[in-house]
Enzyme design. Structure first.
Site, mmCIF file in Angstrom:
data_model
loop_
_atom_site.group_PDB
_atom_site.id
_atom_site.type_symbol
_atom_site.label_atom_id
_atom_site.label_comp_id
_atom_site.label_asym_id
_atom_site.label_seq_id
_atom_site.Cartn_x
_atom_site.Cartn_y
_atom_site.Cartn_z
ATOM 1 N N TYR A 1 -1.749 -9.875 14.925
ATOM 2 C CA TYR A 1 -1.409 -9.402 14.655
ATOM 3 C C TYR A 1 -2.131 -8.194 14.382
ATOM 4 C CZ TYR A 1 -2.863 -6.481 10.010
ATOM 5 O OH TYR A 1 -2.541 -5.415 9.313
ATOM 6 N N ALA A 2 -3.833 -8.985 14.832
ATOM 7 C CA ALA A 2 -4.937 -7.114 15.091
ATOM 8 C C ALA A 2 -4.546 -7.053 16.335
ATOM 9 C CB ALA A 2 -6.425 -7.548 14.950
ATOM 10 N N ARG B 1 -8.019 -21.269 9.707
ATOM 11 C CA ARG B 1 -7.020 -20.461 10.474
ATOM 12 C C ARG B 1 -7.746 -20.055 12.093
ATOM 13 N NH1 ARG B 1 -6.814 -14.866 7.955
ATOM 14 N NH2 ARG B 1 -4.651 -14.599 6.727
ATOM 15 N N LYS C 1 -1.108 -13.194 -0.251
ATOM 16 C CA LYS C 1 -2.094 -12.378 0.337
ATOM 17 C C LYS C 1 -3.169 -13.115 -0.344
ATOM 18 C CE LYS C 1 -0.633 -9.995 3.890
ATOM 19 N NZ LYS C 1 -0.045 -8.700 3.587
ATOM 20 N N LYS D 1 -2.127 -4.457 15.826
ATOM 21 C CA LYS D 1 -2.552 -3.150 15.372
ATOM 22 C C LYS D 1 -3.629 -2.161 16.341
ATOM 23 C CE LYS D 1 -2.025 -1.993 11.668
ATOM 24 N NZ LYS D 1 -0.588 -0.911 11.240
ATOM 25 N N THR E 1 -6.162 -1.244 10.281
ATOM 26 C CA THR E 1 -7.489 -1.901 9.808
ATOM 27 C C THR E 1 -8.310 -2.293 10.249
ATOM 28 O OG1 THR E 1 -7.428 -4.460 9.615
ATOM 29 C CG2 THR E 1 -5.794 -4.133 10.991
ATOM 30 N N ASP E 2 -9.849 -2.517 9.289
ATOM 31 C CA ASP E 2 -10.233 -2.747 10.718
ATOM 32 C C ASP E 2 -10.718 -3.720 11.779
ATOM 33 O OD1 ASP E 2 -9.984 -4.999 8.165
ATOM 34 O OD2 ASP E 2 -11.823 -4.918 7.578
ATOM 35 N N GLU E 3 -9.332 -5.066 11.214
ATOM 36 C CA GLU E 3 -9.215 -6.336 11.995
ATOM 37 C C GLU E 3 -9.015 -5.784 13.764
ATOM 38 O OE1 GLU E 3 -6.439 -9.642 10.892
ATOM 39 O OE2 GLU E 3 -6.887 -8.580 8.573
ATOM 40 N N TYR F 1 -9.414 -21.805 3.196
ATOM 41 C CA TYR F 1 -9.831 -21.527 4.468
ATOM 42 C C TYR F 1 -11.220 -22.545 5.100
ATOM 43 C CZ TYR F 1 -5.503 -20.146 6.327
ATOM 44 O OH TYR F 1 -3.939 -19.898 6.568
ATOM 45 N N ILE G 1 1.028 -1.223 -0.399
ATOM 46 C CA ILE G 1 -0.073 -0.079 -0.230
ATOM 47 C C ILE G 1 0.915 1.024 0.024
ATOM 48 C CG2 ILE G 1 -1.677 1.150 1.471
ATOM 49 C CD1 ILE G 1 -2.276 -1.967 2.538
ATOM 50 N N GLY H 1 -8.431 -19.068 14.983
ATOM 51 C CA GLY H 1 -9.169 -17.483 15.639
ATOM 52 C C GLY H 1 -9.735 -17.276 14.355
HETATM 53 P P1 NAD Z 1 3.618 -5.355 3.541
HETATM 54 O O1 NAD Z 1 3.304 -5.846 4.450
HETATM 55 O O2 NAD Z 1 2.890 -5.458 1.929
HETATM 56 O O3 NAD Z 1 4.321 -3.688 3.571
HETATM 57 C C1 NAD Z 1 4.575 -3.024 5.079
HETATM 58 C C2 NAD Z 1 6.518 -2.056 4.559
HETATM 59 O O4 NAD Z 1 6.935 -2.181 5.966
HETATM 60 C C3 NAD Z 1 7.252 -3.137 4.574
HETATM 61 O O5 NAD Z 1 7.754 -2.387 2.961
HETATM 62 C C4 NAD Z 1 8.545 -3.776 4.920
HETATM 63 O O6 NAD Z 1 9.456 -3.499 4.770
HETATM 64 C C5 NAD Z 1 7.906 -2.545 5.883
HETATM 65 N N1 NAD Z 1 8.645 -2.784 7.645
HETATM 66 C C6 NAD Z 1 8.035 -3.939 7.827
HETATM 67 N N2 NAD Z 1 8.552 -3.957 8.913
HETATM 68 C C7 NAD Z 1 9.391 -2.609 9.651
HETATM 69 C C8 NAD Z 1 9.839 -1.503 10.413
HETATM 70 N N3 NAD Z 1 10.848 -2.290 11.613
HETATM 71 N N4 NAD Z 1 10.966 -0.088 9.705
HETATM 72 C C9 NAD Z 1 10.506 -0.177 8.991
HETATM 73 N N5 NAD Z 1 9.351 -0.651 7.616
HETATM 74 C C10 NAD Z 1 8.972 -2.226 8.623
HETATM 75 O O7 NAD Z 1 1.858 -3.986 3.718
HETATM 76 P P2 NAD Z 1 0.533 -3.650 3.868
HETATM 77 O O8 NAD Z 1 -0.061 -4.899 3.160
HETATM 78 O O9 NAD Z 1 0.791 -2.588 2.722
HETATM 79 O O10 NAD Z 1 0.340 -2.781 4.716
HETATM 80 C C11 NAD Z 1 0.720 -1.328 5.173
HETATM 81 C C12 NAD Z 1 0.085 -0.781 6.230
HETATM 82 O O11 NAD Z 1 -1.604 -1.084 6.440
HETATM 83 C C13 NAD Z 1 0.022 -2.100 7.474
HETATM 84 O O12 NAD Z 1 0.300 -0.683 8.719
HETATM 85 C C14 NAD Z 1 -1.183 -2.537 7.371
HETATM 86 O O13 NAD Z 1 -1.128 -2.767 8.942
HETATM 87 C C15 NAD Z 1 -2.274 -1.901 6.652
HETATM 88 N N6 NAD Z 1 -3.247 -2.697 6.278
HETATM 89 C C16 NAD Z 1 -3.160 -3.390 5.179
HETATM 90 C C17 NAD Z 1 -4.830 -4.314 4.891
HETATM 91 C C18 NAD Z 1 -4.059 -4.956 3.737
HETATM 92 O O14 NAD Z 1 -5.593 -5.487 2.883
HETATM 93 N N7 NAD Z 1 -2.939 -4.870 3.416
HETATM 94 C C19 NAD Z 1 -5.477 -3.757 5.050
HETATM 95 C C20 NAD Z 1 -5.802 -3.160 6.291
HETATM 96 C C21 NAD Z 1 -4.514 -2.170 6.466
#
Ligand code: NAD
Length: 324
Positions: A149-150, A272, A188, A153, A125-127, A206, A12, A274
């Site tokens: 994870y949730a 999975r 994912k 967050k 996240t909604d989680e 799942y 993202i 939970g």
């Molecule tokens: P992702 O796993 O694709 O990317 C996470 C990034 O964070 C990676 O580039 C990783 O290298 C970096 N990272 C991890 N640990 C780090 C650290 N200690 N210091 C610096 N960088 C670090 O995740 P995503 O899907 O892009 O999600 C981004 C955000 O959105 C997250 O906070 C996640 O909780 C939230 N989110 C994601 C979703 C989804 O569907 N993907 C839904 C809701 C919320």
């Protein structure tokens, strides 16, 4: 404006950075961006431009206080994406989730305060709300996370909130539904199933597959984050939905159709631990206060996503390889 984006090499965060540099967000054409990313298995430097006059890339950890002290001064705002993001991994080992998601967020909020950063958006996240059988969670609903994870967050959200309440940090929190789109790590559900289909492998579904998620295209999510960054209120939470609730079975059926495969490839596997049955958000606040509305309809977005993975075999093969 000078903006620090944590986790900007992930799914993202990189979409946000590419769009910002596009330039895709009106009024931010000259924004200078620093990406701070640890490049874990989930991060890929190649997800954002190798060179751009407005972009600086720093490989580093959000838990590293001295690095943040060095880096943050001079930045006007921060968008915080960096996290460990995969529920299944948190079931295997919660340690990195607590470290990065809870600890990293606290370190970052504290460093932002110290450096006088004027505006922060914490992406969540909604989680954090847990499962809901009927109806939809509002921003006032209790936090009832069910996976490590949730829970990590939820902890990060509460820490971000506390830096507003205790110290006046101008931070808003966004909570979105499941994202999909290009550059999502193939661990994912949607990219796992697409890439397995492209490789002729089975789809491990799942339980009974009736878990429901509200799918949000990454471009809509990033536009919502940008709205919150520019016009959101300090200390407030903004739910962000995609308006497209689908069971995993329905998503699987659509992917099989788009890839020209049949149901014999679906393998039901033990559920999975939970596993939340249904997520659903009421996102009236961001729609009414900030004028957000999702633009990408799920059928179109999913077809485009399948086409993207089809055309980027090297990208996802390398990501799968790195994650092993
Ligand atoms: P992702 O796993 O694709 O990317 C996470 C990034 O964070 C990676 O580039 C990783 O290298 C970096 N990272 C991890 N640990 C780090 C650290 N200690 N210091 C610096 N960088 C670090 O995740 P995503 O899907 O892009 O999600 C981004 C955000 O959105 C997250 O906070 C996640 O909780 C939230 N989110 C994601 C979703 C989804 O569907 N993907 C839904 C809701 C919320």
């Amino acid at each position: 404006m000078r903006l620090l984006v944590t986790g900007g090499a992930g799914f993202i965060g990189s979409h946000y950075v590419r769009t910002l540099l596009g330039p895709g967000y009106p009024g931010c054409e000259n924004t200078r961006v620093t990406v701070l990313d640890l490049l874990t298995y989930a991060g890929n430097r190649g997800n954002i431009p190798a060179a751009h006059p407005l972009l600086e890339f720093v490989e580093g950890d959000v838990c590293d206080r001295s690095l943040l002290r060095e880096l943050l001064p001079g930045h006007d705002a921060v968008v915080h994406f960096a996290a460990e993001s995969h529920v299944d991994r948190s079931l295997d080992s919660a340690d990195p989730f607590v470290r990065t998601n809870a600890g990293g967020t606290q370190t970052l909020m504290s460093a932002c305060l110290e450096a006088g950063v004027e505006r922060v958006v914490h992406v969540s996240t909604d989680e954090v709300y847990g499962s809901i059988a009927r109806g939809s969670w509002t921003e006032a609903s209790p936090l009832l996370p069910n996976s490590p994870y949730a829970a990590s967050k939820a902890a990060s959200d509460l820490l971000a909130r506390s830096y507003h309440r205790s110290f006046g940090l101008d931070v808003s929190i966004t909570r979105c539904t499941n994202n999909y789109g290009p550059y999502q790590h193939p661990e994912k559900l949607i990219p796992l199933f697409i890439t397995n289909l492209l490789e002729g492998l089975e789809l491990p579904l799942y339980g009974d597959g009736r878990n429901v998620r509200d799918w949000l295209h990454v471009d809509d999510h990033c536009r919502a984050i940008q709205l919150v960054l520019m016009r959101g209120s300090a200390g407030e939470v903004y739910n962000v939905g995609g308006g497209s609730e689908q069971s995993n079975l329905a998503v699987t059926g659509e992917l099989l159709r788009l890839c020209g495969a049949d149901r014999s490839l679906v393998r039901h596997v033990a559920d999975r631990a939970g596993h939340d049955r249904r997520y659903s958000l009421d996102d009236t606040r961001i729609r009414e206060e900030l004028g957000y509305t999702p633009r990408v309809d799920f059928a179109t977005g999913l077809a485009e996503t399948v086409a993207w993975y089809h055309g980027h075999t090297d990208w996802w093969k390398e990501a799968k390889h790195r994650a092993r």
